[in-house]
Design a protein around this motif. Structure first.
Motif, PDB file in Angstrom:
ATOM      1  N   LYS A  58      20.329  23.305   9.527  1.00 55.18           N
ATOM      2  CA  LYS A  58      19.111  22.509   9.366  1.00 55.18           C
ATOM      3  C   LYS A  58      18.508  22.697   7.984  1.00 55.18           C
ATOM      4  O   LYS A  58      18.094  21.729   7.342  1.00 55.18           O
ATOM      5  CB  LYS A  58      18.074  22.917  10.413  1.00 55.18           C
ATOM      6  N   SER A  59      18.422  23.936   7.526  1.00 54.09           N
ATOM      7  CA  SER A  59      17.772  24.125   6.225  1.00 54.09           C
ATOM      8  C   SER A  59      18.662  23.627   5.085  1.00 54.09           C
ATOM      9  O   SER A  59      18.159  23.118   4.089  1.00 54.09           O
ATOM     10  CB  SER A  59      17.294  25.566   6.020  1.00 54.09           C
ATOM     11  N   ALA A  62      18.131  19.875   5.040  1.00 52.78           N
ATOM     12  CA  ALA A  62      16.824  19.532   4.476  1.00 52.78           C
ATOM     13  C   ALA A  62      16.846  19.621   2.948  1.00 52.78           C
ATOM     14  O   ALA A  62      16.374  18.725   2.254  1.00 52.78           O
ATOM     15  CB  ALA A  62      15.746  20.447   5.055  1.00 52.78           C
ATOM     16  N   SER A  65      18.865  16.637   1.585  1.00 48.66           N
ATOM     17  CA  SER A  65      18.208  15.329   1.661  1.00 48.66           C
ATOM     18  C   SER A  65      17.132  15.184   0.590  1.00 48.66           C
ATOM     19  O   SER A  65      16.902  14.088   0.074  1.00 48.66           O
ATOM     20  CB  SER A  65      17.639  15.099   3.057  1.00 48.66           C
ATOM     21  N   ALA A  84      14.196  15.274   7.956  1.00 45.82           N
ATOM     22  CA  ALA A  84      14.926  16.547   7.893  1.00 45.82           C
ATOM     23  C   ALA A  84      13.976  17.723   7.749  1.00 45.82           C
ATOM     24  O   ALA A  84      14.135  18.747   8.402  1.00 45.82           O
ATOM     25  CB  ALA A  84      15.931  16.531   6.745  1.00 45.82           C
ATOM     26  N   VAL A  85      12.969  17.568   6.888  1.00 47.47           N
ATOM     27  CA  VAL A  85      12.013  18.661   6.685  1.00 47.47           C
ATOM     28  C   VAL A  85      11.155  18.844   7.938  1.00 47.47           C
ATOM     29  O   VAL A  85      10.925  19.957   8.391  1.00 47.47           O
ATOM     30  CB  VAL A  85      11.130  18.424   5.441  1.00 47.47           C
ATOM     31  N   LEU A  88      12.525  20.960  10.769  1.00 47.70           N
ATOM     32  CA  LEU A  88      12.661  22.412  10.626  1.00 47.70           C
ATOM     33  C   LEU A  88      11.776  23.163  11.615  1.00 47.70           C
ATOM     34  O   LEU A  88      12.012  24.307  11.905  1.00 47.70           O
ATOM     35  CB  LEU A  88      12.325  22.853   9.201  1.00 47.70           C
ATOM     36  N   ASN A  92       6.212  22.390  10.429  1.00 44.06           N
ATOM     37  CA  ASN A  92       6.555  21.418   9.395  1.00 44.06           C
ATOM     38  C   ASN A  92       6.239  20.007   9.836  1.00 44.06           C
ATOM     39  O   ASN A  92       5.829  19.170   9.040  1.00 44.06           O
ATOM     40  CB  ASN A  92       8.044  21.500   9.062  1.00 44.06           C
ATOM     41  N   VAL A 177       9.690  23.143   2.350  1.00 42.80           N
ATOM     42  CA  VAL A 177      10.942  23.854   2.592  1.00 42.80           C
ATOM     43  C   VAL A 177      10.811  25.283   2.087  1.00 42.80           C
ATOM     44  O   VAL A 177      11.192  26.235   2.748  1.00 42.80           O
ATOM     45  CB  VAL A 177      12.109  23.158   1.878  1.00 42.80           C
TER      46      VAL A 177
END
Lengths: 183, 107
Positions: A58-59, A62, A65, A84-85, A88, A92, A177
């Motif tokens: 996931k990170s 992010a 992207s 995407a962010v 998290l 977020n 992020v």
């Protein structure tokens, strides 16, 4: 979880990033496992200390992207980066999605106002009756042209604001992020 | 440790270590783990980002055993950033510690 399971989970979770990028990421974790094994740790121990492959993926997604939205600015890419962010974590989600939606809405309303102002003189030609109330003592054509000019200026300003806003979103996503994701 | 605090802290650790010598990912994870509890896997996304942002460069070096290792080397830009990061960190911890001491005294 052994090495094979960890790598498979990571591989499956890393969707939507280019093949080269993915290969590079997988290579890093391969390296990590092989060094750990050399040092006498078991695959299970190494996998455990690495953490959850899904949240690692996931990170990475992010980060990717955001890089992409920076390089190829488009509504689609910024939308992807935001999702995407936001994905998290709940934290977020609140701090990214909600402010963004509000800002986009405000911008949208401002564009509509500009469009209406610009359209006023044309509307006056089509429906002369609709603007008589507004004009008062001023000649009616002046009101129309005046509003039209204000609309034009507003539109130019908005285009600048939108451009700046795009950069701002990117910076804001990056900050999210950086600060929030820390597991 | 609280995950929200951790990310920034890991970044400080990575910069401190790399400002002294080039390291590979495993080494960084191991060194940091000796002092604070982290999920070692998060070090790689962090290294990727900081490399993309131009703070580090990477190179491969053969090892006597196993595959070549990817080393991270701090750039001039990274050294500048490390200095300001360290200053921020020291100011922050000093401030927080002072505050905690004050609160303890009041009790």
């Amino acid at each position: 979880m052994n090495k094979k399971e960890f790598m498979e989970k990571l591989d499956n979770a890393l969707t939507g990033i280019p093949r080269d990028e993915k290969k590079e990421v997988m290579r890093d974790y391969e390296e990590h496992f092989s060094i750990g094994l050399e040092k006498g740790r078991t695959e299970e121990e190494i996998a455990k200390s690495l953490g959850d492959p899904a949240s690692i993926a996931k990170s990475i997604k992010a980060e990717y992207s955001i890089t992409r939205a920076k390089k190829e600015p488009s509504i689609k890419n910024i939308f992807r980066a935001t999702i995407a962010v936001a994905g998290l974590g709940v934290f977020n989600l609140i701090f990214v999605l909600i402010p963004l939606i509000i800002a986009v809405e405000l911008l949208f309303v401002a564009y509509i106002v500009a469009a209406v102002f610009i359209a006023v003189p044309f509307l006056m030609l089509v429906y002369p009756a609709s603007v008589t109330i507004l004009s008062g003592d001023t000649p009616i054509w002046m009101v129309g042209v005046g509003l039209h000019i204000i609309g034009d200026i507003l539109l130019v300003v908005l285009l600048y604001v939108t451009k700046g806003f795009y950069k701002l979103i990117i910076a804001y996503l990056q900050m999210n992020v950086k600060i929030i994701k820390g597991e | 440790m609280n995950i929200q605090i951790k990310k920034g802290v890991i970044e400080v650790c990575v910069f401190s270590i790399l400002s002294k010598k080039d390291c590979y990912g495993y080494e960084l994870a191991e060194t940091i783990s000796r002092h604070i509890e982290i999920s070692e896997g998060t070090i790689y996304p962090l290294l990727r980002r900081l490399t993309k942002e131009g703070y580090f460069t990477t190179y491969l070096r053969e090892s006597s055993e196993g595959p070549p290792r990817k080393y991270y080397k701090i750039t001039d830009h990274g050294i500048e950033y490390q200095k300001s990061l360290l200053k921020d960190w020291n100011d922050l911890t000093k401030g927080v510690n002072e505050l905690i001491e004050e609160c303890e005294k009041d009790e």
